[in-house]
Design a protein around this motif. Structure first.
Motif, mmCIF file in Angstrom:
data_model
loop_
_atom_site.group_PDB
_atom_site.id
_atom_site.type_symbol
_atom_site.label_atom_id
_atom_site.label_comp_id
_atom_site.label_asym_id
_atom_site.label_seq_id
_atom_site.Cartn_x
_atom_site.Cartn_y
_atom_site.Cartn_z
ATOM 1 N N ASP A 148 5.130 4.175 3.352
ATOM 2 C CA ASP A 148 4.245 5.134 2.693
ATOM 3 C C ASP A 148 4.383 5.056 1.177
ATOM 4 O O ASP A 148 3.381 5.072 0.442
ATOM 5 C CB ASP A 148 4.553 6.553 3.164
ATOM 6 C CG ASP A 148 4.137 6.797 4.593
ATOM 7 O OD1 ASP A 148 2.938 6.710 4.889
ATOM 8 O OD2 ASP A 148 5.020 7.074 5.424
ATOM 9 N N GLU B 207 14.068 -0.316 2.138
ATOM 10 C CA GLU B 207 14.629 -0.182 3.485
ATOM 11 C C GLU B 207 16.107 -0.548 3.500
ATOM 12 O O GLU B 207 16.926 0.140 4.131
ATOM 13 C CB GLU B 207 13.857 -1.063 4.463
ATOM 14 C CG GLU B 207 12.492 -0.505 4.858
ATOM 15 C CD GLU B 207 11.962 -1.159 6.109
ATOM 16 O OE1 GLU B 207 12.099 -2.396 6.238
ATOM 17 O OE2 GLU B 207 11.404 -0.435 6.970
ATOM 18 N N SER C 117 10.872 9.254 10.631
ATOM 19 C CA SER C 117 10.956 8.399 9.438
ATOM 20 C C SER C 117 11.909 7.234 9.661
ATOM 21 O O SER C 117 11.725 6.161 9.078
ATOM 22 C CB SER C 117 11.388 9.218 8.218
ATOM 23 O OG SER C 117 12.681 9.757 8.394
ATOM 24 N N SER C 118 12.907 7.402 10.520
ATOM 25 C CA SER C 118 13.858 6.318 10.776
ATOM 26 C C SER C 118 13.207 5.136 11.478
ATOM 27 O O SER C 118 13.738 4.023 11.464
ATOM 28 C CB SER C 118 15.044 6.831 11.602
ATOM 29 O OG SER C 118 14.627 7.188 12.914
ATOM 30 N N THR C 119 12.033 5.345 12.097
ATOM 31 C CA THR C 119 11.321 4.239 12.732
ATOM 32 C C THR C 119 10.633 3.340 11.712
ATOM 33 O O THR C 119 10.266 2.213 12.023
ATOM 34 C CB THR C 119 10.257 4.767 13.705
ATOM 35 O OG1 THR C 119 9.193 5.402 12.967
ATOM 36 C CG2 THR C 119 10.854 5.767 14.688
ATOM 37 N N GLY C 120 10.410 3.852 10.509
ATOM 38 C CA GLY C 120 9.710 3.093 9.481
ATOM 39 C C GLY C 120 8.205 3.136 9.596
ATOM 40 O O GLY C 120 7.504 2.606 8.722
ATOM 41 N N TRP D 85 2.453 9.229 12.937
ATOM 42 C CA TRP D 85 3.423 10.093 13.609
ATOM 43 C C TRP D 85 2.718 11.084 14.537
ATOM 44 O O TRP D 85 1.685 11.671 14.157
ATOM 45 C CB TRP D 85 4.223 10.896 12.588
ATOM 46 C CG TRP D 85 5.135 10.100 11.725
ATOM 47 C CD1 TRP D 85 5.258 8.737 11.667
ATOM 48 C CD2 TRP D 85 6.060 10.617 10.768
ATOM 49 N NE1 TRP D 85 6.196 8.382 10.740
ATOM 50 C CE2 TRP D 85 6.705 9.505 10.172
ATOM 51 C CE3 TRP D 85 6.403 11.900 10.356
ATOM 52 C CZ2 TRP D 85 7.675 9.665 9.184
ATOM 53 C CZ3 TRP D 85 7.371 12.054 9.371
ATOM 54 C CH2 TRP D 85 7.993 10.941 8.804
ATOM 55 N N THR E 90 8.279 7.419 4.304
ATOM 56 C CA THR E 90 8.951 6.170 4.644
ATOM 57 C C THR E 90 8.747 5.173 3.515
ATOM 58 O O THR E 90 7.845 5.334 2.680
ATOM 59 C CB THR E 90 8.376 5.558 5.936
ATOM 60 O OG1 THR E 90 7.025 5.146 5.672
ATOM 61 C CG2 THR E 90 8.406 6.549 7.091
ATOM 62 N N HIS F 33 9.302 -2.908 -0.559
ATOM 63 C CA HIS F 33 9.488 -2.313 0.765
ATOM 64 C C HIS F 33 10.794 -2.783 1.396
ATOM 65 O O HIS F 33 11.583 -1.974 1.917
ATOM 66 C CB HIS F 33 8.295 -2.690 1.652
ATOM 67 C CG HIS F 33 8.394 -2.166 3.050
ATOM 68 N ND1 HIS F 33 8.697 -2.963 4.138
ATOM 69 C CD2 HIS F 33 8.231 -0.911 3.529
ATOM 70 C CE1 HIS F 33 8.713 -2.227 5.237
ATOM 71 N NE2 HIS F 33 8.436 -0.979 4.901
ATOM 72 N N CYS G 245 14.144 11.415 2.694
ATOM 73 C CA CYS G 245 13.183 11.110 1.642
ATOM 74 C C CYS G 245 11.942 11.980 1.793
ATOM 75 O O CYS G 245 11.122 11.769 2.693
ATOM 76 C CB CYS G 245 12.797 9.632 1.685
ATOM 77 S SG CYS G 245 14.152 8.515 1.320
ATOM 78 N N GLY H 16 9.273 9.565 -0.065
ATOM 79 C CA GLY H 16 8.974 9.578 1.356
ATOM 80 C C GLY H 16 7.498 9.509 1.703
ATOM 81 O O GLY H 16 6.660 9.300 0.836
#
Length: 498
Positions: free
Chosen positions: A341, A107, A468-471, A477, A338, A103, A126, A336
């Motif tokens: 996930d 990232e 997705s940029s928040t992780g 969501w 994230t 992970h 992703c 994807g």
């Protein structure tokens, strides 16, 4: 297939010599599988993360070579089309915290790509499929500038392929190139396997991939159409030329397989050598059958190259690094939404495979039903109903969500048995549990959002990128509210083909 190819044209002599080396490799492999030290190292996990390069509005950015050059990171490699990029993560020991390590690296690599893409207006996306792609993006003019892809494309042939996927909406497209495969991005997991355990682990992977794929689905939007939850699966297979209802075995270079494994990795490798014509008969220089170092295993470059041109969903890998080892490459999971996930999907699949391999000698399910499960899971996602073994009784059908909930303790047991720490198990299987309880996979979120936004592909990708940029994992969501579309907005819709 990760290397460049210095040769584009091959003679009959090249093909004969390559074939002879492949056949000889089978004998060398037999000796390796029983040699002391081969494949006995610490079990490891690795992964390949494929991604798209897009603008903030989701338009593909065909600048992978430039982004990779700016990133200056050897873990990044070019993929089929110029808007595709792949990150090769560092293999990690299976214990005690492999998933957290994957992970963190995923990232960091995505952030590296994000920074490198700034001068070109590109950022990583992703997902199993990029909704904003159109047929014109999937032609040879977008092929990455590396010779290997052109060689493979020529070898597969330029005969027209009738690609089609049915679902909520139907899609058909003609193609004469495997560049259509550039529409798909995957998260491919590599699990090292001892030679004597290969049969059990491979069969466990073939059984367990369906329920995992059902809850991991993240590919519902194909060229602007809402199709299968994992439209990537049939699209990927058809891009290699499997567009006819009946395809000869020698032409089926991507797929699920045709039976439970009985004879270990040797059986799979022999099938690859005997049944499939080499696409790239490039012979290595020097003593191809000699060890890379004193006492080490031979490189077997021809065999590794040949196996790399068979895109089975669960593929054997021979690696001569160190004392040598075998891996199973689990190729069916989507990219994807994230890193959280993708890593959670890996924990679920790894745990289930290890647990099943430790407990069961065989599949206990007719292989035809296991194969049916795979494509049913790809089509229906969490709504799939899957066949499942019931001991000595006849197989039963279960809802994928219910099945995965019931299997979570088995996944936890498989990971604990491999030495994964308890907090690691709870953290990552907890992400899967949250997804199953809410019923919100990546496919569910994309499909719902696409409808709410009036089938606007770019708006859907824009919102996906923001979240997705928040992780945060996809089950957390928020779903967008349906919006009213006025005349000006309808005129500017981006859902129609370019």
């Amino acid at each position: 297939m990760g290397r460049d190819l210095p040769q584009r044209d091959f003679t009959d002599e090249d093909r004969e010599r390559f074939g002879a080396r492949l056949r000889a490799s089978l004998g060398l492999l037999d000796g390796l599988l029983t040699s002391p030290g081969f494949g006995t190292g610490e079990p490891t996990l690795g992964a390949e993360l494929e991604m798209f390069l897009v603008t903030r509005d989701g338009v593909p950015v065909p600048r992978n070579e430039e982004v990779r050059r700016v990133a200056a990171d050897p873990r990044l490699v070019l993929e089929v089309n110029r808007y595709n990029l792949e990150a090769n993560l560092t293999p990690v020991p299976l214990r005690p915290r492999p998933f957290t390590a994957l992970h963190e690296e995923a990232e960091a690599l995505l952030e590296t790509v994000r920074r490198a893409g700034v001068p070109f207006g590109a950022e990583p996306y992703c997902a199993g499929l990029l909704p904003t792609l159109r047929p014109g993006d999937l032609t040879r003019r977008n092929m990455s500038p590396r010779g290997r892809y052109a060689v493979i494309d020529d070898a597969l042939g330029r005969a027209g392929r009738g690609l089609r996927v049915s679902g909520e909406q139907r899609l058909r497209m003609r193609s004469d190139t495997f560049c259509a495969q550039g529409a798909a991005s995957s998260w491919q997991v590599h699990l090292t396997v001892r030679p004597e355990e290969f049969t059990r682990v491979h069969n466990a992977a073939q059984l367990m991939i369906a329920p995992v794929l059902a809850v991991a689905a993240n590919s519902p939007l194909l060229l602007g159409r809402r199709a299968w939850d994992e439209s990537r699966i049939p699209w990927y297979e058809q891009a290699f030329g499997q567009h006819r209802r009946r395809v000869a075995a020698a032409d089926r270079r991507s797929g699920f397989g045709h039976g439970w494994l009985r004879g270990g990795v040797r059986e799979l490798v022999e099938e690859a050598v005997r049944r499939y014509t080499p696409l790239v008969p490039l012979c290595s220089d020097g003593d191809w059958d000699r060890p890379l170092r004193p006492g080490g295993p031979p490189a077997l470059d021809e065999l590794r190259l040949h196996l790399g041109t068979l895109w089975w969903w669960n593929r054997p890998v021979y690696d001569p690094a160190g004392d040598g080892h075998l891996r199973i490459e689990l190729r069916a999971l989507p990219s994807g939404p994230t890193p959280a996930d993708m890593v959670a999907n890996t924990a679920l699949l790894t745990g289930l495979v290890l647990d099943r391999a430790a407990r069961e000698p065989g599949g206990e399910l007719p292989f035809a039903l296991a194969r049916e499960n795979f494509y049913t899971a790809a089509r229906d996602g969490m709504a799939a109903r899957l066949w499942w073994p019931a001991g000595k009784a006849a197989p039963i059908r279960l809802a994928a969500r219910d099945l995965v909930r019931a299997l979570l303790p088995r996944a936890a047991a498989g990971l604990a048995g491999a030495g994964v720490s308890e907090d690691e198990v709870q953290r990552w299987l907890g992400v899967v549990e949250g997804r199953v309880l809410t019923g919100r996979s990546g496919a569910h979120w994309q499909r719902r959002t696409h409808r709410a936004l009036g089938s606007d592909d770019r708006a859907t990708v824009r919102r996906y990128l923001e979240l997705s940029s928040t992780g945060a994992p996809v089950h957390s969501w928020p779903a967008p509210q349906p919006r009213a579309r006025g005349k000006a907005e309808r005129a500017g819709r981006t859902g129609s083909p370019r």
